[in-house]
Enzyme design. Structure first.
Site, PDB file in Angstrom:
ATOM      1  N   GLU A 155     -12.177  -0.181  -7.402  1.00 58.27           N
ATOM      2  CA  GLU A 155     -11.937  -0.266  -5.969  1.00 58.27           C
ATOM      3  C   GLU A 155     -10.945  -1.385  -5.697  1.00 58.27           C
ATOM      4  OE1 GLU A 155     -14.568  -0.514  -1.945  1.00 58.27           O
ATOM      5  OE2 GLU A 155     -15.627  -0.490  -3.868  1.00 58.27           O
ATOM      6  N   ASP A 180       0.350  -3.231  -8.415  1.00 53.49           N
ATOM      7  CA  ASP A 180       0.016  -2.776  -7.076  1.00 53.49           C
ATOM      8  C   ASP A 180       1.280  -2.902  -6.249  1.00 53.49           C
ATOM      9  OD1 ASP A 180      -2.400  -1.840  -5.547  1.00 53.49           O
ATOM     10  OD2 ASP A 180      -1.649  -3.345  -4.161  1.00 53.49           O
ATOM     11  N   SER A 181       1.557  -1.896  -5.466  1.00 52.35           N
ATOM     12  CA  SER A 181       2.821  -1.890  -4.739  1.00 52.35           C
ATOM     13  C   SER A 181       2.640  -1.241  -3.385  1.00 52.35           C
ATOM     14  CB  SER A 181       3.890  -1.153  -5.560  1.00 52.35           C
ATOM     15  OG  SER A 181       3.403   0.098  -5.995  1.00 52.35           O
ATOM     16  N   PHE A 185       9.437   9.157  -4.887  1.00 52.82           N
ATOM     17  CA  PHE A 185       8.096   9.570  -4.471  1.00 52.82           C
ATOM     18  C   PHE A 185       7.693   8.732  -3.266  1.00 52.82           C
ATOM     19  CE2 PHE A 185       7.374   5.928  -7.174  1.00 52.82           C
ATOM     20  CZ  PHE A 185       6.240   5.305  -6.681  1.00 52.82           C
ATOM     21  N   HIS A 197      11.916  -2.664  -6.280  1.00 54.32           N
ATOM     22  CA  HIS A 197      10.834  -3.625  -6.522  1.00 54.32           C
ATOM     23  C   HIS A 197      10.235  -3.422  -7.908  1.00 54.32           C
ATOM     24  CE1 HIS A 197       9.427   0.177  -5.152  1.00 54.32           C
ATOM     25  NE2 HIS A 197       8.150  -0.145  -5.035  1.00 54.32           N
TER      26      HIS A 197
HETATM   27  P1  ITT Z   1      -2.461   3.214  -9.060  1.00 54.27           P
HETATM   28  O1  ITT Z   1      -3.289   2.253  -8.243  1.00 54.27           O
HETATM   29  O2  ITT Z   1      -3.294   4.085  -9.951  1.00 54.27           O
HETATM   30  O3  ITT Z   1      -1.340   2.536  -9.799  1.00 54.27           O
HETATM   31  P2  ITT Z   1      -1.635   4.151  -6.442  1.00 54.27           P
HETATM   32  O4  ITT Z   1      -0.621   5.146  -5.965  1.00 54.27           O
HETATM   33  O5  ITT Z   1      -3.012   4.227  -5.825  1.00 54.27           O
HETATM   34  O6  ITT Z   1      -1.738   4.250  -8.040  1.00 54.27           O
HETATM   35  P3  ITT Z   1      -1.122   1.598  -5.180  1.00 54.27           P
HETATM   36  O7  ITT Z   1      -2.514   1.382  -4.696  1.00 54.27           O
HETATM   37  O8  ITT Z   1      -0.367   0.455  -5.788  1.00 54.27           O
HETATM   38  O9  ITT Z   1      -1.050   2.740  -6.294  1.00 54.27           O
HETATM   39  O10 ITT Z   1      -0.288   2.203  -3.976  1.00 54.27           O
HETATM   40  C1  ITT Z   1       1.083   2.243  -4.056  1.00 54.27           C
HETATM   41  C2  ITT Z   1       1.605   3.126  -2.924  1.00 54.27           C
HETATM   42  O11 ITT Z   1       2.724   2.471  -2.309  1.00 54.27           O
HETATM   43  C3  ITT Z   1       2.136   4.437  -3.471  1.00 54.27           C
HETATM   44  O12 ITT Z   1       1.098   5.407  -3.578  1.00 54.27           O
HETATM   45  C4  ITT Z   1       3.202   4.776  -2.431  1.00 54.27           C
HETATM   46  O13 ITT Z   1       2.604   5.296  -1.277  1.00 54.27           O
HETATM   47  C5  ITT Z   1       3.756   3.387  -2.097  1.00 54.27           C
HETATM   48  N1  ITT Z   1       4.884   3.039  -3.001  1.00 54.27           N
HETATM   49  C6  ITT Z   1       4.854   2.104  -3.996  1.00 54.27           C
HETATM   50  N2  ITT Z   1       6.015   2.086  -4.654  1.00 54.27           N
HETATM   51  C7  ITT Z   1       6.794   3.018  -4.082  1.00 54.27           C
HETATM   52  C8  ITT Z   1       8.082   3.486  -4.354  1.00 54.27           C
HETATM   53  O14 ITT Z   1       8.811   3.024  -5.366  1.00 54.27           O
HETATM   54  N3  ITT Z   1       8.582   4.449  -3.584  1.00 54.27           N
HETATM   55  C9  ITT Z   1       7.858   4.963  -2.565  1.00 54.27           C
HETATM   56  N4  ITT Z   1       6.609   4.597  -2.255  1.00 54.27           N
HETATM   57  C10 ITT Z   1       6.070   3.629  -3.017  1.00 54.27           C
END
Ligand code: ITT
Length: 209
Positions: free
Chosen positions: A46, A75-76, A156, A184
C-alpha cells in the site's frame, strides 16, 4: 557482485509503460534485469506515503524483502501547479478509470478555479534496496505545462496532456528515446546507471563480488 560476476536487479513495477522505459535506459549493463513477472505473485504494497520518495521506499523495501533481490523501485507522477500539486502521489489512482476521464477531471478542477491551463512537472523518485536496507536514492524532474486537447498516442499515462516547451509538443508525440532524453524517469535512471557503474556502485571498478 562485479563485472566478472554479474548479478541481478529486480525492476519492481507493475506499470508496463514504466518498465519499457526503464529497460531501455538500463539496457547493456552487466546485470540481469528481472521483473515482477519472474517471481511468484507478490501483493502490491500500500502506497501510504505523502511524498514520492516515501512511496518509492515503501515499494523498494517491500519487493526487496519479498524476493531477496537487489531491487529498484520508483514512484512518480504529475504535479499541476494550479491544483496545488495534484494529482501528485495520487496520479495512478486519480479520479477516472481511463486517462481521458482523468484528463476531463483535471479540466473540470481547473475550471472550478477559474483557470484554463497550468505549469506542471513530472517527478520520479527512485530507490534502490536490498533486504531491509535502503542503498541509494535519486529524483528526476521535467518541467512543462498542460496541453489541451490531449495530443499524441505514444508514451503512457498523462503524456498526452504534458506539453514540453523545448520540443513544442507533448511527450506522447515523441518516440521513447526523445522522451527519455528529457524525462523525469530518464534523468533518474541515467543517474542510477551512473551510480551502478561508478566507483561506489555494485558494477564499479571498486566493487567486490
Ligand atoms: P508501480 O507502483 O507498480 O510502479 P504505478 O503506475 O502504480 O506502478 P505510481 O504509483 O508511481 O506507479 O504512479 C505513477 C503514475 O504517474 C502513473 O501510473 C501515471 O499515471 C503517472 N506517470 C508517471 N510517470 C509518467 C510518465 O512518464 N508519463 C505519463 N504519466 C506518468
Amino acid at each position: 557482485m562485479n563485472v566478472a560476476s554479474p548479478g541481478r536487479l529486480l525492476v519492481a513495477t507493475t506499470n508496463v509503460g514504466k518498465l519499457r522505459e526503464i529497460r531501455d535506459i538500463l539496457g547493456g549493463l552487466e546485470l540481469t534485469l528481472v521483473t515482477l513477472a519472474d517471481h511468484t505473485p507478490i501483493a502490491e504494497p500500500e502506497e501510504t506515503g505523502s511524498t514520492f520518495v516515501e512511496n518509492a521506499r515503501i515499494k523498494a523495501l517491500a519487493y526487496a524483502a519479498a524476493t531477496g533481490e537487489l531491487t529498484v523501485a520508483e514512484d512518480s507522477g504529475l504535479e499541476i501547479d494550479a491544483l496545488d500539486g495534484e494529482p501528485g502521489v495520487r496520479s495512478a489512482r486519480f479520479n477516472g478509470e481511463s486517462y481521458p476521464e482523468k484528463f476531463a477531471t483535471i479540466r473540470r478542477m481547473l475550471a472550478e478555479r477559474g483557470v484554463d491551463g497550468s505549469t506542471a512537472r513530472f517527478v520520479c523518485s527512485l530507490v534502490l534496496a536490498r533486504g531491509d536496507q535502503l542503498i541509494w536514492e535519486t529524483r528526476g524532474v521535467v518541467e512543462g505545462r498542460l496541453a489541451h486537447p490531449a495530443r499524441g498516442d505514444r508514451g503512457f499515462g498523462y503524456d498526452p496532456i504534458f506539453y514540453y516547451p523545448p520540443y513544442g509538443c507533448t511527450l506522447a508525440e515523441v518516440d521513447g528515446d526523445r522522451k527519455a532524453a528529457v524525462s523525469h524517469r530518464g534523468a533518474a535512471f541515467r543517474a542510477f546507471r551512473d551510480y551502478l557503474t561508478g566507483p561506489a556502485g555494485p558494477l564499479g571498478s571498486g566493487a567486490t563480488s
